[in-house]
Design a protein around this motif. Structure first.
Motif, PDB file in Angstrom:
ATOM      1  N   ASN A   5       0.778  -1.081  -0.001  1.00 47.60           N
ATOM      2  CA  ASN A   5      -0.082   0.007   0.190  1.00 47.60           C
ATOM      3  C   ASN A   5       0.947   1.228   0.063  1.00 47.60           C
ATOM      4  O   ASN A   5       1.236   1.563   0.950  1.00 47.60           O
ATOM      5  N   ARG A  64      -0.507   4.327   2.484  1.00 45.41           N
ATOM      6  CA  ARG A  64      -0.982   4.174   3.649  1.00 45.41           C
ATOM      7  C   ARG A  64       0.283   3.976   4.719  1.00 45.41           C
ATOM      8  O   ARG A  64       1.391   3.534   4.643  1.00 45.41           O
ATOM      9  N   ILE A  66      -5.156   4.762  10.625  1.00 47.06           N
ATOM     10  CA  ILE A  66      -4.432   4.263   9.360  1.00 47.06           C
ATOM     11  C   ILE A  66      -4.592   5.514   8.505  1.00 47.06           C
ATOM     12  O   ILE A  66      -5.674   5.950   8.129  1.00 47.06           O
ATOM     13  N   THR A  87      -4.509   7.199   4.871  1.00 50.61           N
ATOM     14  CA  THR A  87      -4.887   6.438   3.726  1.00 50.61           C
ATOM     15  C   THR A  87      -4.653   7.497   2.517  1.00 50.61           C
ATOM     16  O   THR A  87      -4.607   7.046   1.287  1.00 50.61           O
TER      17      THR A  87
END
Length: 368
Positions: A226, A229, A274, A276
């Motif tokens: 990711n 992230r 988190i 994002t």
């Protein structure tokens, strides 16, 4: 020092003389000791100072020294007295006086020059709510001489127990006598030194001073595969005594190093989040603050942590190593360039190669 000597009415003359001699010795010893031990004298900056040389008479002739050297600053002598005018901090020091003409030391004075204290600055805060709070204070302007502080805390018309903080000189701790009290607290701090004193009073409501310490052990970790992230986690401050009954909420801020503007996220009682919307491949700086969910103010920001989102690694084969060979590329020949002719031997060989199958066929037909 007082010496009591009780002699019977019929005591002989020798006994009476012994009492007189003993009293004189004791008095002389006391005077001599007072001359050797320096006494403190405190004076205000800018004032005129008079120092008296022991108990000498007004017509005594003396000389003075400061820190072992002759007094050179502007002064005047009046018998056993030394007078300094408009003293400054530089006049502080150890002064000694000596009786003329034999130069016997008669007195020693340690002169301290300073200022009367002003109102101290006082603040109070509860980082251990609902257990208690602490108050701290300091002098906005220095006094240059030893200054102590007297603290009194009142709540609902009664004085509370004040405990000195063992780790901080100008701080005390007080336990809350009750929780959710509607009565204000009043703290009075008085600064005291040899020249005078000054006080300051600070009043507050219980809810207004609640301010937790910053969250601890903040970490930020990239999430595999990711690229935008980051997983951020932290712990509530260890000084907050009852996280279950008095929960905290949190405020997260983050930004890439290449930008000045912060992005913010307010969270309930969660201790992780988190991100994002991070920029791929950019390093981020992240901080967290805490606050009681109902009252008080936000804590200071936590220690900043740095993290970069996951970056895909470039996979290269290491099973075979190709060693580059240096080659030189020939230029393409021009279509109009002259061509080199072949030698006669080369032409005969090519003709023989061409007619060999034909001769072999004729030979076989003749033999048939």
């Amino acid at each position: 020092m007082t010496l009591l000597c009780v002699c019977p009415q019929m005591a002989n003359l020798v006994t009476s003389l012994c009492c007189v001699v003993l009293a004189a010795v004791v008095v002389a010893y006391a005077q001599r000791r007072s001359q050797l031990v320096a006494r403190n004298q405190y004076e205000r900056i800018g004032s005129d100072v008079t120092m008296q040389c022991g108990f000498l008479d007004n017509d005594a002739s003396v000389s003075w020294k400061v820190n072992g050297t002759d007094v050179k600053d502007h002064h005047r002598l009046e018998g056993p007295r030394l007078i300094l005018t408009g003293v400054a901090l530089g006049h502080s020091g150890l002064y000694s006086c000596f009786q003329n003409p034999h130069g016997e030391r008669r007195d020693t004075i340690y002169l301290h020059i300073g200022l009367i204290p002003r109102e101290p600055s006082v603040t109070c805060r509860s980082n251990t709510y609902p257990k208690g709070f602490y108050c701290s204070w300091h002098q906005v302007h220095p006094t240059y001489i030893p200054t102590t502080f007297e603290v009194d805390v009142q709540h609902n018309q009664r004085s509370l127990d004040v405990q000195k903080d063992p780790d901080h000189k100008n701080r005390c701790r007080v336990r809350f006598p009750e929780v959710f009290s509607s009565f204000p607290y009043t703290v009075n701090v008085t600064a005291v030194n040899a020249l005078g004193k000054a006080s300051n009073t600070f009043s507050f409501e219980e809810s207004s001073i609640v301010k937790p310490d910053p969250p601890e052990r903040v970490t930020a970790t990239p999430i595999r595969f990711n690229a935008r992230r980051l997983e951020v986690s932290w712990q509530s401050p260890a000084t907050w005594p009852d996280i279950d009954n008095f929960p905290l909420k949190y405020f997260l801020r983050y930004r890439p190093l290449i930008k000045e503007q912060w992005q913010h996220v307010e969270l309930s009682d969660s201790t992780s989040h988190i991100i994002t919307d991070a920029y791929a491949g950019k390093e981020y700086i992240i901080q967290v603050a805490a606050k009681d969910t109902e009252i008080g103010t936000w804590s200071d920001w936590s220690v900043a942590v740095h993290a970069t989102p996951w970056i895909e690694e470039q996979i290269t084969s290491t099973t075979e190593v190709d060693i580059p060979i240096e080659t030189k590329t020939s230029p393409i020949p021009s279509s109009t360039a002259p061509q080199k002719s072949s030698s006669p031997v080369d032409r005969d060989a090519r003709l023989l190669t061409f007619f060999s199958p034909l001769l072999l066929g004729m030979l076989l037909l003749f033999m048939w």
